[in-house]
Design a protein around this motif. Structure first.
Motif, PDB file in Angstrom:
ATOM      1  N   ARG A  22       0.837  -1.206   0.000  1.00  0.00           N
ATOM      2  CA  ARG A  22       0.000   0.000   0.000  1.00  0.00           C
ATOM      3  C   ARG A  22       0.873   1.259   0.000  1.00  0.00           C
ATOM      4  O   ARG A  22       0.577   2.234  -0.708  1.00  0.00           O
ATOM      5  CB  ARG A  22      -0.911  -0.017   1.229  1.00  0.00           C
ATOM      6  CG  ARG A  22      -1.940   1.104   1.242  1.00  0.00           C
ATOM      7  CD  ARG A  22      -2.902   0.972   2.405  1.00  0.00           C
ATOM      8  NE  ARG A  22      -3.778  -0.186   2.249  1.00  0.00           N
ATOM      9  CZ  ARG A  22      -3.696  -1.302   2.943  1.00  0.00           C
ATOM     10  NH1 ARG A  22      -2.762  -1.429   3.882  1.00  0.00           N
ATOM     11  NH2 ARG A  22      -4.524  -2.300   2.739  1.00  0.00           N
ATOM     12  N   ALA A  23       1.938   1.224   0.762  1.00  0.00           N
ATOM     13  CA  ALA A  23       2.838   2.383   0.788  1.00  0.00           C
ATOM     14  C   ALA A  23       3.479   2.609  -0.583  1.00  0.00           C
ATOM     15  O   ALA A  23       3.625   3.747  -1.038  1.00  0.00           O
ATOM     16  CB  ALA A  23       3.919   2.175   1.843  1.00  0.00           C
ATOM     17  N   SER A  24       3.832   1.497  -1.257  1.00  0.00           N
ATOM     18  CA  SER A  24       4.420   1.613  -2.587  1.00  0.00           C
ATOM     19  C   SER A  24       3.416   2.196  -3.581  1.00  0.00           C
ATOM     20  O   SER A  24       3.761   3.032  -4.425  1.00  0.00           O
ATOM     21  CB  SER A  24       4.901   0.242  -3.067  1.00  0.00           C
ATOM     22  OG  SER A  24       5.375   0.300  -4.386  1.00  0.00           O
ATOM     23  N   LEU A  25       2.162   1.759  -3.476  1.00  0.00           N
ATOM     24  CA  LEU A  25       1.122   2.283  -4.370  1.00  0.00           C
ATOM     25  C   LEU A  25       0.913   3.776  -4.140  1.00  0.00           C
ATOM     26  O   LEU A  25       0.753   4.551  -5.092  1.00  0.00           O
ATOM     27  CB  LEU A  25      -0.194   1.532  -4.152  1.00  0.00           C
ATOM     28  CG  LEU A  25      -0.249   0.099  -4.688  1.00  0.00           C
ATOM     29  CD1 LEU A  25      -1.564  -0.560  -4.266  1.00  0.00           C
ATOM     30  CD2 LEU A  25      -0.114   0.081  -6.205  1.00  0.00           C
ATOM     31  N   PHE A  74       4.260  17.876 -16.369  1.00  0.00           N
ATOM     32  CA  PHE A  74       4.139  17.878 -17.824  1.00  0.00           C
ATOM     33  C   PHE A  74       2.962  18.724 -18.280  1.00  0.00           C
ATOM     34  O   PHE A  74       2.974  19.269 -19.385  1.00  0.00           O
ATOM     35  CB  PHE A  74       4.014  16.450 -18.351  1.00  0.00           C
ATOM     36  CG  PHE A  74       5.319  15.706 -18.385  1.00  0.00           C
ATOM     37  CD1 PHE A  74       5.979  15.383 -17.209  1.00  0.00           C
ATOM     38  CD2 PHE A  74       5.892  15.337 -19.582  1.00  0.00           C
ATOM     39  CE1 PHE A  74       7.183  14.704 -17.225  1.00  0.00           C
ATOM     40  CE2 PHE A  74       7.097  14.653 -19.620  1.00  0.00           C
ATOM     41  CZ  PHE A  74       7.743  14.336 -18.434  1.00  0.00           C
ATOM     42  N   GLY A  75       1.936  18.821 -17.420  1.00  0.00           N
ATOM     43  CA  GLY A  75       0.784  19.657 -17.749  1.00  0.00           C
ATOM     44  C   GLY A  75       1.158  21.114 -17.884  1.00  0.00           C
ATOM     45  O   GLY A  75       0.522  21.872 -18.620  1.00  0.00           O
ATOM     46  N   LEU A 129       2.765   9.656 -10.161  1.00  0.00           N
ATOM     47  CA  LEU A 129       1.859   9.875 -11.292  1.00  0.00           C
ATOM     48  C   LEU A 129       1.292  11.289 -11.273  1.00  0.00           C
ATOM     49  O   LEU A 129       1.221  11.957 -12.313  1.00  0.00           O
ATOM     50  CB  LEU A 129       0.723   8.850 -11.268  1.00  0.00           C
ATOM     51  CG  LEU A 129       1.080   7.415 -11.669  1.00  0.00           C
ATOM     52  CD1 LEU A 129      -0.110   6.485 -11.433  1.00  0.00           C
ATOM     53  CD2 LEU A 129       1.481   7.367 -13.142  1.00  0.00           C
ATOM     54  N   ASN A 130       0.858  11.722 -10.098  1.00  0.00           N
ATOM     55  CA  ASN A 130       0.320  13.081  -9.976  1.00  0.00           C
ATOM     56  C   ASN A 130       1.379  14.129 -10.307  1.00  0.00           C
ATOM     57  O   ASN A 130       1.095  15.135 -10.954  1.00  0.00           O
ATOM     58  CB  ASN A 130      -0.222  13.313  -8.559  1.00  0.00           C
ATOM     59  CG  ASN A 130      -1.480  12.507  -8.291  1.00  0.00           C
ATOM     60  OD1 ASN A 130      -2.210  12.146  -9.212  1.00  0.00           O
ATOM     61  ND2 ASN A 130      -1.733  12.207  -7.031  1.00  0.00           N
TER      62      ASN A 130
END
Length: 351
Positions: free
Chosen positions: A90-93, A107-108, A100-101
């Motif tokens: 869970r910590a890795s996720l 990049f946005g 990802l954010n």
């Protein structure tokens, strides 16, 4: 007690059948040694299978050693074991979601720059918004041209002042040995200035053909530069240098050229034959649902002239509506008559 532990890398199933059987057995006794497990009658496992199952359960946290007697195996609540096993995952996720954010945000920030860059003219596409600048660009391209000029000039007759400007430019091109091929509307054959212009330039080696429905305005210099109209019929132009697009525009021209007819004035072809041919095209466009304005644009005629042709056609058919004209023409087989295509001798003889 030292038991072999299985690798943390497991397949789709975390628990094997042997591990489930051993866990159930330990639950019954609540605390039991490894040696005692090997003597349980209903636990039909080899020593190797038993060691593997016990090691796996210890690795997964479903068994633990007794605090006072490490030789004893004690069962652990599966919910607690699952929570402990899932915690690092869970910590890795959560960390990956954070990455990802961050990628999306970072990049946005460049998105606006990218869109702005696409709107700016590049080296391969240039927008020239003003007519005087377009003329200057055409003159410059003509001066630099060394091989061939392909031109599609829809709209019927061209204005005398436009033809006069083109005359000096085109004469200089032909004098340098540049091949010139131009497509006009068939209706240009009725236009005296266009007839005179074509007669002069044809004598210098230029080639002219006409079609009923040209694909649009286009000028291609050699194989690397094309001019097309700006959007919404403006007076500007778009200059294209991208080789694939220029090549495609050349192929469009060549296809139209292959089906076009050598330029000649209407009287030379016979006014009656020319008018009949023109009326046949108008009739097919009427049957296809085109309005007078659209027909005029496609055939290079003024709206007034187009309406006169449409009225004459409906009168000759005895039709009181466009729909009825289409029906009557279809019954008479008039819509099946295609314009006669040029023969082999005509195809090779552009005037």
């Amino acid at each position: 007690m030292t038991l072999p532990l299985r690798s943390a890398s497991r397949g789709p199933s975390y628990l094997s059948e042997d591990e489930v059987a051993v866990y159930d057995c330990v639950l019954r006794y609540q605390q039991i040694t490894r040696e005692r497990l090997s003597t349980v009658p209903d636990l039909d496992l080899s020593e190797e299978q038993l060691d593997s199952a016990v090691g796996g359960l210890l690795e997964l946290g479903l068994l633990r050693a007794h605090t006072k007697d490490p030789a004893l195996l004690v069962p652990v609540d599966p919910d607690l074991a699952a929570a402990a096993l899932a915690a690092p995952i869970r910590a890795s996720l959560q960390e990956q979601r954070r990455h990802l954010n961050q990628i999306s945000v970072e990049f946005g920030r460049l998105r606006a720059h990218f869109l702005d860059g696409r709107r700016r003219p590049s080296d391969s596409i240039e927008i020239i918004p003003h007519l005087d600048e377009v003329r200057a660009a055409l003159n410059r391209a003509s001066d630099e041209c060394r091989g061939e000029v392909l031109s599609s000039q829809p709209g019927g007759g061209r204005a005398p002042e436009v033809l006069q400007e083109a005359m000096s430019r085109d004469t200089a091109l032909l004098a340098r040995g540049v091949r010139m091929r131009t497509l006009y509307h068939h209706t240009a054959r009725f236009n005296a200035p266009s007839q005179a212009y074509v007669a002069v330039l044809s004598g210098l080696g230029a080639e002219y053909r006409t079609v009923h429905d040209p694909f649009g305005r286009l000028i291609v210099f050699d194989r690397d530069l094309a001019f097309i109209p700006e959007e919404d019929d403006g007076l500007g132009a778009v200059v294209v240098r991208e080789p694939s697009i220029v090549g495609y525009l050349r192929s469009v021209f060549e296809n139209a050229w292959a089906h076009a007819r050598p330029f000649s004035d209407a009287a030379a072809d016979g006014l009656e034959a020319v008018a009949k041919e023109l009326d046949g095209t108008i009739l097919r466009l009427l049957a296809a649902g085109y309005k007078d304005e659209a027909i005029g644009r496609r055939l290079g005629m003024s709206l007034r002239t187009t309406r006169k042709h449409v009225a004459d056609i409906m009168d000759s058919l005895g039709a009181v509506s466009r729909f009825q004209a289409g029906v009557l023409a279809a019954r008479a087989g008039l819509l099946d008559q295609e314009d006669e295509e040029p023969g082999a001798d005509e195809r090779g003889a552009g005037r």
